[in-house]
Design an enzyme around this catalytic site. Structure first.
Site, PDB file in Angstrom:
ATOM      1  N   ASP A   1       0.876  -1.158   0.000  1.00  0.00           N
ATOM      2  CA  ASP A   1       0.000   0.000   0.000  1.00  0.00           C
ATOM      3  C   ASP A   1       0.923   1.220   0.000  1.00  0.00           C
ATOM      4  OD1 ASP A   1      -2.224   1.628   0.060  1.00  0.00           O
ATOM      5  OD2 ASP A   1      -3.224   0.465   1.616  1.00  0.00           O
ATOM      6  N   TRP A   2       0.380   2.368  -0.381  1.00  0.00           N
ATOM      7  CA  TRP A   2       1.218   3.543  -0.612  1.00  0.00           C
ATOM      8  C   TRP A   2       1.787   4.068   0.712  1.00  0.00           C
ATOM      9  CZ3 TRP A   2      -0.134   1.160  -4.490  1.00  0.00           C
ATOM     10  CH2 TRP A   2       0.044   1.599  -5.796  1.00  0.00           C
TER      11      TRP A   2
END
Length: 725
Positions: free
Chosen positions: A257-258
């Site tokens: 995930d970012w």
């Protein structure tokens, strides 16, 4: 017959050999490519070069990988180095219903159509990875991101996620199932450490991911933000090396995930393949060097050069990335895709129709006859508020979004439709709450005035995708409806008894006015065709057949996660313990005998059904047997409609605590008025096992099991007793 079987055998053998040959050819190509890559080129493939892309190798013709947020539509183009929209004019998409709605259809065939349509849109937009679907389990109704997931039951989520993946990946676009794993709240998601039993992990939180890998053959997985047992999910040795890539043999790419990467050595050794969104350099000191400061960029390069980490570790990541490319952007045979076709709008509308759940229908308030009703007061901000814009990363730039008010106006064109806002949530803003500047008393008085003039009142309320509601970034603050809606509904009912509530939300909400209103409809976030689908149900053009994919507790404390102390939810700021263990959702309600307001699997229809003559093919089974259950179902009403037959299993006597019932099979059946049919469902006997943490494996005990055939977790119509030997 023997000749036919022999031909089938030969064809299967040829097909298998062809597949093996293709795989061997791909592996050989990948091996040759890796030999030609420099260490720097390899590392560049393992981390971002922009917000939504990673590098290729231009000198060898290896393309970049382009990703897009999903899972309800292909997100508008984002700028290279910040979160602003890129300003394109050709990036409007079809907005599909949120995944809670898809789960509520209980229809895997629709899930495939959903995946195929959204995959076509992603392919047309030249995306290689679509970031979705999400299958985190609905643990608490406060989770701001529940609307993106598929409910509280691991079996339902497993059966719905597999066809979605197949549909997406037929287009040469990788689905990216998220968020692996235990990202079941937004509050403190970036650091909270989750502690839970192995039983809960394997029985509740892993099954949908396992099905995505082993049955869906998904090409990519997104790691979660949180920690599990003291290690971040995106580079968690136990979750990634042991389970995902070890036990499950996942051959795809693990994407962060970012901003979910935290350590170079752990990322390298614990299975992370592509690092995205890291804020190592903050994109402030030098855009030229920002991405080189990612954990898996220059810091990892130095570790390899010093001999601390073997280069072969990076080769394994590049091998996975190249395999994904051969399946996507280096597959010359993949289709071209399509965008905003009528077919896609039809799929979105169909999913919305089948996902809408009729919760209450006193005195057959619904359907409303468009030819007879004279005046309809439509009250509520949710009647006109666009729901595709908020929510965080799932926000969409859709080509159109038909509001509930517009849908009602077009379908009930012979009636007088009057609208009042009633309440205001304030402007939408990601990450913060902006209070409304409108006067609440004035809005309320205007609503009460039109309620007094109408034959019926339709209150369009619920939540929206603003911060602290159904939105990424944080959880809801309260179980009750916001912005004074509860009081407003109670005031409206005093003036007009013919009032129904149309709830727009991705979560269960508290309903203190449940006995005061004539009808309640749960409509979710329905995307581009929202208003049309809602009008289809209200008018009776379509018979509702949606079923709740999660339980509605009477009060928040009735939910398992909230029945303990703060360490259970939201945690103490550092750690969190899943104290309810395996008793999530209806498992908690049924085992603890806590009556829900509306049960898992519940949903009304405009017709009626009768289930009878249930029987199993045998009374005794062995571990490798398939249990076949059949029953008769008859549409005893006057309207064509669909019912979902649900089979739950009860272990009569177990050596460990087990839920009172667990969903193990379901089937949606469409019948004309008066029609009757025989329905057959199958359950592998091994699916009656529990996860035994003393041996860290599944265990099927001998003994008796009850098969509970019903139409919700609380409405059991027939019971069968079988024995497993």
């Amino acid at each position: 017959m023997k000749k036919l079987l022999f031909v089938i055998f030969l064809l299967t053998l040829v097909s298998t050999n062809q597949l093996l040959a293709q795989n061997n050819s791909m592996d050989n190509k990948i091996e040759e490519i890796i030999k030609q890559l420099t260490l720097k080129e390899k590392l560049d493939m393992c981390h971002a070069q922009s917000k939504f892309s990673s590098k290729g190798v231009a000198r060898l013709g290896i393309p970049e990988i382009w990703m897009s947020d999903g899972p309800h539509g292909v997100r508008a183009e984002i700028a290279w180095d910040n979160w602003e929209h890129a300003g394109w004019t050709n990036d409007s998409c079809t907005a599909f219903p949120a995944l809670t709605c898809l789960a509520a259809t209980f229809n895997p065939k629709l899930s495939y159509k959903y995946g195929k349509a959204i995959g076509e849109e992603a392919r047309y937009r030249k995306k290689d990875i679509l970031l979705g679907p999400g299958v985190n389990i609905y643990r608490t109704p406060l989770n701001g991101r529940n609307f993106e997931y598929m409910g509280e039951d691991p079996y339902l989520a497993s059966k719905m996620v597999v066809p979605y993946i197949h549909g997406v990946q037929e287009n040469g676009v990788a689905a990216c199932v998220k968020h692996y794993v235990l990202n079941n709240q937004e509050h403190w998601r970036d650091h909270i450490n989750v502690e839970l039993s192995d039983r809960a992990l394997h029985e509740i939180y892993l099954p949908a991911f396992k099905a995505a890998v082993q049955e869906g053959k998904v090409w990519s997985i997104m790691g979660a933000y949180n920690q599990v047992r003291g290690q971040y999910c995106c580079h968690n040795d136990f979750l990634v090396n042991k389970i995902l890539k070890g036990d499950w043999k996942f051959d795809g790419v693990l994407v962060t995930d970012w901003g979910a990467t935290h350590d170079t050595k752990e990322a390298a050794l614990n299975g992370l393949d592509i690092e995205m969104g890291t804020g190592t350099d903050g994109l402030t000191s030098s855009l030229k060097n920002a991405y080189d400061n990612y954990f898996m960029a220059n810091p990892l390069l130095k570790m390899i050069q010093s001999g601390e980490i073997e280069e072969s570790v990076i080769d394994e990541k590049v091998e996975r990335i190249l395999r994904l490319m051969f399946r996507t952007n280096m597959d010359t045979s993949r289709p071209l895709g399509s965008m905003n076709s009528q077919e896609h709008f039809d799929v979105a509308r169909k999913i919305a129709q089948e996902g809408i759940v009729l919760l209450k229908n006193k005195n057959k308030f619904f359907p409303i006859d468009p030819e007879k009703v004279q005046t309809i007061a439509v009250i509520g901000e949710n009647a006109t508020k666009m729901m595709t814009k908020g929510g965080g990363s799932s926000e969409l730039k859709t080509i159109h979004e038909i509001s509930p008010l517009e849908g009602i106006q077009k379908r009930f064109k012979n009636a007088k439709i009057i609208h009042a806002m009633g309440y205001s949530s304030g402007p939408s803003a990601y990450g913060r709450v902006i209070d409304s500047k409108l006067n609440a008393d004035s809005l309320k008085n205007a609503a009460l005035e039109i309620a007094s003039k109408a034959d019926i009142v339709l209150f369009l309320g619920g939540l929206n995708k603003n911060h602290h509601q159904d939105c990424e970034g944080d959880d809801r603050k309260h179980f009750s409806l916001p912005f004074g809606q509860d009081d407003l509904i109670s005031e409206i009912v005093k003036i007009n008894k013919n009032t129904a509530v149309i709830l727009v939300s991705g979560n269960a909400v508290e309903i203190p006015w449940v006995d005061q209103v004539k009808g309640i409809v749960q409509t979710w976030y329905l995307g581009s065709e929202a208003g049309r689908a809602i009008a289809d149900i209200l008018s009776g053009d379509v018979n509702p057949s949606g079923k709740l994919p999660f339980s509605f507790p009477v009060k928040l404390e009735d939910n398992a996660a909230h029945s303990f102390d703060e360490l259970s939810y939201p945690g103490d700021g550092t750690n969190q313990e899943y104290k309810e263990d395996i008793l999530v959702g209806y498992r908690w309600h049924d085992t603890k005998n806590i009556k829900p307001l509306y049960a898992f699997g519940y949903g009304l229809s405009y017709t009626s059904f009768m289930i009878s003559k249930a029987e199993s093919d045998k009374t005794s089974y062995k571990k490798d047997d398939i249990i076949t259950v059949s029953c008769e179902i008859e549409n005893t009403g006057k309207e064509k409609g669909a019912e979902v037959i649900q089979i739950y299993v009860n272990d009569v006597q177990s050596s460990v605590l087990r839920p009172f019932k667990e969903l193990k099979a379901f089937k949606k059946v469409l019948l004309n008025a008066g029609e009757e049919t025989t329905v057959s469902l199958q359950i592998p006997a091994k699916d009656l096992a529990f996860f035994d943490d003393s041996i860290m494996d599944w265990k099927l005990e001998e003994g008796q099991f009850k098969l509970l055939i019903g139409v919700s977790s609380k409405e059991i119509k027939e019971t069968l007793l079988i024995e497993v030997k």
